[in-house]
Design a protein around this motif. Structure first.
Motif, short mmCIF file in Angstrom:
data_model
loop_
_atom_site.label_atom_id
_atom_site.label_comp_id
_atom_site.label_asym_id
_atom_site.label_seq_id
_atom_site.Cartn_x
_atom_site.Cartn_y
_atom_site.Cartn_z
N ALA A 171 36.06 -70.73 -88.80
CA ALA A 171 36.34 -71.11 -87.42
C ALA A 171 36.91 -69.97 -86.60
O ALA A 171 36.65 -69.86 -85.40
N PHE A 172 37.69 -69.08 -87.22
CA PHE A 172 38.31 -67.98 -86.48
C PHE A 172 37.91 -66.62 -87.03
O PHE A 172 38.64 -65.65 -86.90
N GLU A 173 36.74 -66.57 -87.64
CA GLU A 173 36.19 -65.29 -88.10
C GLU A 173 35.33 -64.70 -86.98
O GLU A 173 34.31 -65.28 -86.60
N PRO A 174 35.71 -63.56 -86.42
CA PRO A 174 34.96 -63.00 -85.28
C PRO A 174 33.53 -62.62 -85.66
O PRO A 174 33.27 -62.18 -86.78
N PHE A 175 32.61 -62.82 -84.74
CA PHE A 175 31.23 -62.38 -84.92
C PHE A 175 30.63 -62.09 -83.55
O PHE A 175 31.12 -62.55 -82.52
#
Length: 494
Positions: A171-175
Motif C-alpha cells: 500500500a505504501f511502496e512507491p512506484f
C-alpha cells in the motif's frame, strides 16, 4: 441548429457534497449565461444552502431553477435532514447516504416527465451513476461531470492497471505511474479511484460503466493547467473531455462570492475591512473544507503554529470541531494573544471573497480540488495538508508539478485523516510552512510568481479563452445529440 422559441433545457445532478455542489451551481450559471434553461437537482436542505445564490442569478435574468426532491432519509436509516455528506454524523453512514441517492432515480424521472420543457441534456456528477438509466429512459444525452482534477483522473486510471498484487504490504511502496505524461511516483493507498475500497465495489463498477457509456466528460479545469492530462485521459477513455473551468470565476460579483456555497453568519464587511488593514500578500488563510474534521490536539497545534509564525491569519474552524476543549483553549488566552493579527471564523466562510483579496498571500488547505482551483484562479500559493481521496494527488500536482505550494507534512504515510487522528502535525511544522510560503527567499518569490501567472492564465481561459471555447463545443455537442434523440431511431449510449 434551430429550437424555435424553445430554449434548451439542461438538467444538472450533483453529488450532495459541498465540494461537488458548488462547482455544479457555478456550471449552472455558465450555461444560463449562454441562454440555457437550467434545472439543478437538490433536496430541501441543499436548496436552502444555495437559494440566495440562485435568487441573485434569477434577478439578473438567468433561468436557473431547483428540481427539489425529497431525500429518503428514513428509508435508508438516516436521521431526517442528513441530505449532504457534511451532515452525516459518522463516516459509517456513507453507504446509507449513497443508497438514498440511488433511490432518487424514479422521483427524478417522474419530475422530468411532468415538465413542459423536455430535457435537452443531463449533466450528472460521476458519483451519481444511477442517472444513466434516467437519461436512457428519457432518450436524452448524458454528460459526466468530474469533480476532481484530470491529473487525479488520469493517475488513478493508470494506477488501477498497475499489476503489483495490491496487498496491504504494497500500500505504501512507491512506484512510477505507468503511461503518465511525465515521471510521477505514487503509493497505491493514496492513488485509488473513488469507491475503490472494500465494500464499495458495486458502486465503483457502476460509476465506471456510467462513465464509459456517457456522451462526454466535463471537468472543472483549464487546458493551460492540465493539457497533457486532458489529452491523455481523452485517449485512454476514447471519450471527449471538455475543460470548462475554473468555474469559480463565473461569479465575479461580491454578493455571489459571499453567498457561494452556504449561508454564513459572518459579516463580510468585517472580513473585508480586516483584510484592507493588512499589507499586500501578508495574510495566511487557513481552511480545510466542509468534510474534514480535526482532533482538538490538531486544532491547538495549528493555532499555536500560526501564533508562533507572527503572521496575520484568518482561520476557519467548523462548528463540529468546536469541542469544549477547543472553545476553552480559544477563550482562555489564544484569541486575546492574537487579536491584533488573527481573525477566527466559526462555521462557513466566504472563501472566494477572502482568497481574492490582495492581502492574502497564502492558503493552508486540505487540497480538495474545489479549494485548490479557487486558489489557482486568483494566483495564491498554498500550504498543502491532504486528508483523503483525491487530495493526496492534488498535493503532488500543486507541490511537485506546478511548484506553487509547500507541503505541511512531507511523505505522510496515511490513507485518510479522521477527526480522532492524533500526532500527525506539530506547531513547529505549521510555523515552518507558513514562514516558507510567505517568505522563502528567492524560491518563495519564484513560487509566488508561478502562482500569479497561473491565475492570469485561468482568467484568460474563462474570459474568451479555451475554457469558453470548450463550453461552446460541449453545448453544441449535447444539443446535436438531443436533436438526434427526437428521431425514431434508438441512439446507442456508447
Amino acid at each position: 441548429m434551430s429550437y424555435g422559441t424553445r430554449k434548451p433545457h439542461f438538467v444538472l445532478v450533483p453529488l450532495f457534497a459541498q465540494g461537488h455542489m458548488i462547482p455544479m451551481i457555478d456550471l449552472a450559471r455558465l450555461l444560463a449565461l449562454r441562454g440555457m434553461v437550467v434545472s439543478v437537482v437538490t433536496t430541501p436542505r441543499n436548496t436552502a444552502r444555495f437559494k440566495a445564490m440562485i435568487d441573485r442569478a434569477n434577478a439578473a435574468g438567468l433561468l436557473i431553477r431547483f428540481a427539489e426532491l425529497r431525500f429518503p432519509c428514513a428509508e435508508v436509516g438516516l436521521s431526517e435532514g442528513c441530505e449532504n455528506v457534511d451532515l452525516l454524523p459518522s463516516e459509517e453512514l456513507a453507504r446509507n447516504f449513497f443508497a438514498g441517492l440511488n433511490m432518487l432515480r424514479e422521483p427524478l424521472l417522474v419530475y422530468l416527465r411532468q415538465q413542459c420543457s423536455k430535457p435537452s441534456c443531463i449533466i450528472s456528477d460521476a458519483c451519481c451513476p444511477w442517472t444513466s438509466e434516467v437519461a436512457r429512459e428519457l432518450r436524452v444525452p448524458r454528460l459526466v461531470f468530474h469533480g476532481p482534477s484530470c491529473f487525479f483522473l488520469l493517475c488513478t486510471h493508470n494506477v488501477s492497471k498497475h499489476k503489483s498484487g495490491g496487498h496491504l504490504a504494497d500500500a505504501f511502496e512507491p512506484f512510477l505511474v505507468p503511461g503518465f505524461p511525465h515521471k510521477l511516483e505514487v503509493v497505491r493507498a493514496q492513488s485509488l479511484k473513488f469507491f475503490d475500497y472494500p465494500g464499495w465495489e458495486k458502486l465503483r463498477d457502476e460509476a465506471a460503466e456510467a462513465e464509459a457509456s456517457a456522451d462526454g466528460l466535463v471537468i472543472n479545469s483549464f487546458r493551460e493547467l492540465e493539457a497533457a492530462y486532458i489529452d491523455s485521459y481523452q485517449k485512454a477513455l476514447e471519450k471527449k473531455v471538455w475543460a470548462i473551468g475554473p468555474v469559480c470565476l463565473s461569479n465575479n460579483e461580491t454578493g455571489d462570492e459571499v453567498a457561494r456555497g452556504n449561508n454564513t453568519n459572518v459579516d463580510e464587511n468585517q472580513i473585508r475591512n480586516w483584510l484592507d488593514a493588512k499589507e499586500t500578500g501578508s495574510v495566511i488563510y487557513v481552511s480545510f473544507g466542509s468534510i474534514a474534521s480535526h482532533s482538538s490536539s490538531h486544532l491547538i497545534e495549528i493555532g499555536l503554529g500560526l501564533e508562533a509564525s507572527k503572521r496575520p491569519f484568518i482561520w476557519v474552524i467548523k462548528e463540529k470541531e468546536m469541542s469544549p476543549e477547543v472553545a476553552s483553549w480559544l477563550s482562555e488566552g489564544f484569541e486575546e494573544r492574537t487579536s491584533w493579527r488573527g481573525l477566527i471564523l466559526k462555521g462557513w466562510a466566504p472563501q472566494m471573497l477572502i482568497l481574492s483579496h490582495p492581502s492574502v498571500g497564502g492558503f493552508m488547505t486540505h487540497c480538495g480540488w474545489n479549494s485548490t482551483l479557487e486558489a489557482v484562479s486568483v494566483g495564491v500559493p498554498m500550504i498543502t495538508w491532504p486528508h483523503f481521496a483525491d487530495q493526496f494527488l492534488n498535493e503532488k500536482l500543486v507541490v511537485e508539478v506546478l511548484r506553487i505550494g509547500v507541503a505541511l507534512k512531507i511523505n505522510m504515510s496515511i490513507p485518510r485523516i479522521t477527526g480522532d487522528s492524533e500526532g500527525l502535525i506539530t506547531r513547529e511544522e505549521v510555523e515552518k510552512a507558513v514562514s516558507e510560503l510567505l517568505d522563502g527567499g528567492a524560491e518563495g518569490e519564484e513560487r509566488r510568481k508561478r502562482a500569479k501567472e497561473l491565475g492570469e492564465k485561468a482568467k484568460k481561459a474563462m474570459e474568451g479563452g479555451q475554457s469558453c471555447e470548450d463550453l461552446t463545443l460541449m453545448i453544441r455537442h449535447a444539443l446535436e445529440l438531443a436533436e438526434e434523440g427526437r428521431l425514431p431511431v434508438h441512439r446507442s449510449s456508447s
